[in-house]
Design a protein around this motif. Structure first.
Motif, PDB file in Angstrom:
ATOM      1  N   PHE A 192       0.830  -1.202   0.000  1.00 30.48           N
ATOM      2  CA  PHE A 192       0.000   0.000   0.000  1.00 30.48           C
ATOM      3  C   PHE A 192       0.865   1.252   0.000  1.00 30.48           C
ATOM      4  O   PHE A 192       2.051   1.224   0.341  1.00 30.48           O
ATOM      5  CB  PHE A 192      -0.972   0.007   1.189  1.00 30.48           C
ATOM      6  CG  PHE A 192      -0.328   0.085   2.553  1.00 30.48           C
ATOM      7  CD1 PHE A 192       0.192   1.294   3.044  1.00 30.48           C
ATOM      8  CD2 PHE A 192      -0.274  -1.037   3.379  1.00 30.48           C
ATOM      9  CE1 PHE A 192       0.766   1.373   4.302  1.00 30.48           C
ATOM     10  CE2 PHE A 192       0.303  -0.962   4.649  1.00 30.48           C
ATOM     11  CZ  PHE A 192       0.823   0.243   5.102  1.00 30.48           C
ATOM     12  N   LEU A 229      -5.430  10.787  -6.465  1.00 32.68           N
ATOM     13  CA  LEU A 229      -4.988   9.469  -6.008  1.00 32.68           C
ATOM     14  C   LEU A 229      -5.431   8.334  -6.919  1.00 32.68           C
ATOM     15  O   LEU A 229      -5.037   7.189  -6.700  1.00 32.68           O
ATOM     16  CB  LEU A 229      -5.509   9.218  -4.585  1.00 32.68           C
ATOM     17  CG  LEU A 229      -4.973  10.168  -3.507  1.00 32.68           C
ATOM     18  CD1 LEU A 229      -5.662   9.909  -2.177  1.00 32.68           C
ATOM     19  CD2 LEU A 229      -3.465  10.017  -3.356  1.00 32.68           C
ATOM     20  N   ASP A 230      -6.264   8.643  -7.921  1.00 35.25           N
ATOM     21  CA  ASP A 230      -6.781   7.598  -8.813  1.00 35.25           C
ATOM     22  C   ASP A 230      -5.666   6.776  -9.448  1.00 35.25           C
ATOM     23  O   ASP A 230      -5.754   5.552  -9.543  1.00 35.25           O
ATOM     24  CB  ASP A 230      -7.641   8.225  -9.914  1.00 35.25           C
ATOM     25  CG  ASP A 230      -9.122   8.130  -9.587  1.00 35.25           C
ATOM     26  OD1 ASP A 230      -9.463   7.409  -8.639  1.00 35.25           O
ATOM     27  OD2 ASP A 230      -9.932   8.768 -10.272  1.00 35.25           O
ATOM     28  N   SER A 271      -4.368   4.398  -6.838  1.00 39.87           N
ATOM     29  CA  SER A 271      -5.347   3.434  -6.317  1.00 39.87           C
ATOM     30  C   SER A 271      -5.761   2.400  -7.345  1.00 39.87           C
ATOM     31  O   SER A 271      -6.367   1.389  -6.993  1.00 39.87           O
ATOM     32  CB  SER A 271      -6.582   4.183  -5.794  1.00 39.87           C
ATOM     33  OG  SER A 271      -7.213   4.897  -6.830  1.00 39.87           O
ATOM     34  N   GLU A 272      -5.462   2.640  -8.619  1.00 39.28           N
ATOM     35  CA  GLU A 272      -5.795   1.650  -9.638  1.00 39.28           C
ATOM     36  C   GLU A 272      -4.957   0.377  -9.500  1.00 39.28           C
ATOM     37  O   GLU A 272      -5.391  -0.698  -9.905  1.00 39.28           O
ATOM     38  CB  GLU A 272      -5.582   2.251 -11.037  1.00 39.28           C
ATOM     39  CG  GLU A 272      -6.631   3.278 -11.420  1.00 39.28           C
ATOM     40  CD  GLU A 272      -6.345   3.898 -12.776  1.00 39.28           C
ATOM     41  OE1 GLU A 272      -5.292   3.555 -13.355  1.00 39.28           O
ATOM     42  OE2 GLU A 272      -7.151   4.709 -13.245  1.00 39.28           O
ATOM     43  N   ARG A 318      -2.906  -0.320  -6.463  1.00 41.98           N
ATOM     44  CA  ARG A 318      -2.536  -0.678  -5.094  1.00 41.98           C
ATOM     45  C   ARG A 318      -3.520  -0.050  -4.114  1.00 41.98           C
ATOM     46  O   ARG A 318      -4.299   0.837  -4.480  1.00 41.98           O
ATOM     47  CB  ARG A 318      -1.118  -0.205  -4.784  1.00 41.98           C
ATOM     48  CG  ARG A 318      -1.001   1.295  -4.574  1.00 41.98           C
ATOM     49  CD  ARG A 318       0.400   1.753  -4.267  1.00 41.98           C
ATOM     50  NE  ARG A 318       1.213   1.786  -5.487  1.00 41.98           N
ATOM     51  CZ  ARG A 318       2.097   0.859  -5.811  1.00 41.98           C
ATOM     52  NH1 ARG A 318       2.291  -0.160  -4.997  1.00 41.98           N
ATOM     53  NH2 ARG A 318       2.796   0.939  -6.916  1.00 41.98           N
ATOM     54  N   ARG A 319      -3.461  -0.527  -2.888  1.00 38.98           N
ATOM     55  CA  ARG A 319      -4.243   0.084  -1.823  1.00 38.98           C
ATOM     56  C   ARG A 319      -3.610   1.426  -1.455  1.00 38.98           C
ATOM     57  O   ARG A 319      -2.394   1.540  -1.352  1.00 38.98           O
ATOM     58  CB  ARG A 319      -4.266  -0.834  -0.595  1.00 38.98           C
ATOM     59  CG  ARG A 319      -5.040  -0.282   0.597  1.00 38.98           C
ATOM     60  CD  ARG A 319      -4.823  -1.155   1.818  1.00 38.98           C
ATOM     61  NE  ARG A 319      -5.525  -0.650   2.995  1.00 38.98           N
ATOM     62  CZ  ARG A 319      -5.291  -1.061   4.241  1.00 38.98           C
ATOM     63  NH1 ARG A 319      -4.363  -1.989   4.477  1.00 38.98           N
ATOM     64  NH2 ARG A 319      -5.972  -0.561   5.247  1.00 38.98           N
ATOM     65  N   VAL A 320      -4.449   2.435  -1.280  1.00 37.62           N
ATOM     66  CA  VAL A 320      -3.976   3.759  -0.887  1.00 37.62           C
ATOM     67  C   VAL A 320      -4.598   4.123   0.463  1.00 37.62           C
ATOM     68  O   VAL A 320      -5.810   3.999   0.650  1.00 37.62           O
ATOM     69  CB  VAL A 320      -4.320   4.823  -1.935  1.00 37.62           C
ATOM     70  CG1 VAL A 320      -3.927   6.222  -1.441  1.00 37.62           C
ATOM     71  CG2 VAL A 320      -3.619   4.522  -3.254  1.00 37.62           C
ATOM     72  N   LEU A 342     -10.589   4.104  -0.968  1.00 40.35           N
ATOM     73  CA  LEU A 342      -9.428   4.532  -0.200  1.00 40.35           C
ATOM     74  C   LEU A 342      -9.609   4.182   1.280  1.00 40.35           C
ATOM     75  O   LEU A 342     -10.727   4.170   1.792  1.00 40.35           O
ATOM     76  CB  LEU A 342      -9.213   6.039  -0.350  1.00 40.35           C
ATOM     77  CG  LEU A 342      -9.040   6.541  -1.794  1.00 40.35           C
ATOM     78  CD1 LEU A 342      -9.015   8.057  -1.832  1.00 40.35           C
ATOM     79  CD2 LEU A 342      -7.773   5.986  -2.408  1.00 40.35           C
ATOM     80  N   SER A 343      -8.505   3.888   1.964  1.00 41.29           N
ATOM     81  CA  SER A 343      -8.539   3.609   3.401  1.00 41.29           C
ATOM     82  C   SER A 343      -8.165   4.870   4.171  1.00 41.29           C
ATOM     83  O   SER A 343      -7.429   5.724   3.679  1.00 41.29           O
ATOM     84  CB  SER A 343      -7.570   2.475   3.750  1.00 41.29           C
ATOM     85  OG  SER A 343      -7.925   1.280   3.082  1.00 41.29           O
TER      86      SER A 343
END
Length: 560
Positions: free
Chosen positions: A400, A419-420, A423-424, A426-428, A456-457
């Motif tokens: 991540f 962030l797109d 995030s495509e 990997r985890r962000v 997103l986290s």
């Protein structure tokens, strides 16, 4: 919205197929079948118009009327009114479209029309010799389906209100930066016409210091007075509160027209003295030419940034922190990555992106504090996030990426487009620092919900330091909870720190969040973190921040 349009497109095509298959049944003679088939085939261009133009009323209302006429003709062309009764559901599907894409008033009219057709077909069925009780049972069953569009409309209204609240500043009632982006995105620039986008940025000097010295009530009065001043003076502008001490007035028009309005804004600010507190205002402006090919929100960002930079050239009160503006113009700070490892497996789970600034102007924290004082907090943070996303391309896809962002920036901007790209693959994780005072939990909660909906986290960074305490943890509902190094350092020898770490770890487990211990520097601290139930660990023992993180992965794994 593209997803909703795709659903509606699919629905319209399925309705057309249903019409064709129904036309092939014994219910229709040859002439009636031709009418039904032609009506069904016209659903294809209708579906394409809906997909391309969505909420455009020029197409939506005619589509509803056309669908009603087509479905009604098919229903009454059937030889058996009783067999045609289930087809009323198609009118209710049109009601779903009306409620989602048009208005509540049209939804009510559409449902009334569907109920009227249901009654007429029921009466014709009884006259056709079908048992009245059987007709009544089927009609009541179909009538209950009316509740579905009503519930959908209520749900859409709730979501709309929630979205609207997330786009408005809770103190002034004006649009925030996210709302401003959305409003500007709706500007229609005709083909072949070049227009000018202009922004006047009004800055309340030393707003943060005034709030700390005179209190929040006074700062709220300042914001309210400035908001009223700008909205009354410029009713034709889009007025927004883009930062705590900053407002923007935006116009789109001819170059001369926009220039005249920007000059009026500067004159107003220079001649006005606020009553709520003794505070000086400055107004800078910038323009960008736009045409139909321009992404207007991008043009807005350029205009606001250029106007903010001009604050530094103000001859009345020159600023000393030119280095911040210059760094943002150069693309932002350098980025290094520090690994975060799993306690149970020793595997590198992710990397935290950290900003590194040129020497000579203080620590990383002082750079961000200076930027906040000068109204450049958001541009500096966004520049750092963009740099982190670009630098993360070399990271493995199975780890991540964690980026640090303040609550102020999360509320004021939409991070998803930035962030797109990351995030495509990997985890962000978006880390909210506890050093940032949260003044509006409602707005923050709405912004965080939007980030979660986009995959997103959310992490609360530096837990145990700064402003938040337990309230911020409860309000944010983090997916990841990171214990600050000031708590972790010495947990192997200090009973108080060990007790605090144990309590926070238990809290994280209770809410289903992952718990990360920061600042691990000795094997003893690492062992204590493991015994206390930490999920992940981070610190110099496991890997120092570096611009080439892949080389340090094995070092961290060996330490575990």
């Amino acid at each position: 919205m593209p997803a909703m349009r795709l659903v509606v497109l699919t629905l319209v095509i399925v309705v057309g197929l249903a019409g064709i298959t129904w036309g092939l049944s014994p219910q229709f003679d040859r002439t009636s079948f031709v009418i039904v088939a032609v009506a069904a085939l016209t659903t294809l261009p209708s579906a394409l118009l809906v997909y391309l133009h969505g909420r455009n009323l020029r197409y939506s209302i005619p589509f509803v009327v056309y669908a009603d006429i087509g479905i009604t003709v098919v229903l009454f062309a059937s030889r058996s009114p009783f067999d045609a009764l289930p087809g009323v559901v198609l009118l209710m599907l049109v009601s779903l479209f009306a409620g989602a894409y048009v208005s509540g008033r049209l939804l009510g009219a559409q449902l009334g029309f569907a109920a009227a057709i249901l009654v007429v077909l029921s009466v014709l069925s009884v006259q056709d010799g079908v048992s009245g009780w059987l007709v009544l049972s089927r009609a009541l069953t179909l009538l209950t389906a009316i509740i579905v569009p009503i519930l959908l409309k209520m749900h859409v209204d709730v979501l709309t209100d929630k979205l609207e609240n997330s786009r408005r500043d809770s103190v002034s009632g004006l649009l925030n930066r996210r709302g401003l982006d959305g409003a500007v995105a709706r500007f229609d620039v005709p083909r072949g016409v070049e227009q000018t986008l202009g922004a006047a940025v009004v800055h309340l000097r030393d707003f943060v210091q005034i709030e700390r010295r005179l209190g929040r009530a006074t700062s709220h009065d300042l914001v309210a007075e400035t908001s009223t001043l700008l909205t009354n003076a410029f009713p034709d502008a889009i007025v927004a509160r883009t930062q705590p001490g900053e407002f923007a007035c935006v116009w789109l028009g001819s170059a001369d027209d926009v220039a005249e309005r920007l000059a009026a804004a500067r004159t107003l600010v220079e001649s006005t003295r606020l009553r709520s507190a003794t505070v000086s205002m400055t107004c800078t402006s910038s323009t960008v030419p736009v045409d139909y090919r321009t992404t207007v929100t991008v043009a807005l960002g350029k205009t606001l940034t250029a106007a903010a930079f001009l604050q530094y050239g103000d001859a009345v009160a020159p600023r000393s922190n030119h280095h911040i503006a210059e760094l943002i113009a150069d693309g932002g700070p350098a980025i290094v990555f520090q690994p975060v490892l799993s306690v149970s497996t020793g595997r590198v789970m992710g990397y935290e992106a950290l900003s590194r600034f040129p020497s000579g102007h203080g620590t990383t924290q002082s750079w961000f504090l200076d930027a906040a004082a000068d109204g450049l907090q958001i541009p500096l943070e966004l520049a750092a996030v963009r740099r982190a996303v670009a630098a993360s391309r070399d990271l493995p896809t199975d780890v991540f990426l964690a980026v640090n962002v303040s609550a102020t920036t999360i509320v004021a901007t939409d991070l998803v487009p930035i962030l797109d790209q990351a995030s495509e693959c990997r985890r962000v994780v978006v880390e909210i620092t506890e050093h940032d005072l949260v003044s509006d939990y409602t707005a923050l909660g709405a912004a965080l919900d939007h980030l979660r909906e986009e995959g997103l986290s959310i992490s609360v960074d530096d837990v145990g330091a700064g402003y938040s305490g337990l309230r911020q943890l409860v309000e944010i509902k983090p997916d990841v909870l990171k214990l600050d190094a000031s708590i972790v350092r010495g947990i192997d020898t200090d009973p108080m720190r060990r007790a605090a770490a144990s309590a926070l770890t238990t809290f994280a487990a209770a809410i289903g969040a992952e718990c990360v211990y920061e600042g691990i520097e000795t094997p003893q601290e690492l062992e204590s973190a493991r015994s206390l139930g930490a999920d992940m660990v981070q610190g110099f023992l496991l890997g120092r921040p570096t611009s080439t993180p892949i080389l340090s992965r094995q070092d961290g794994m060996n330490a575990l």
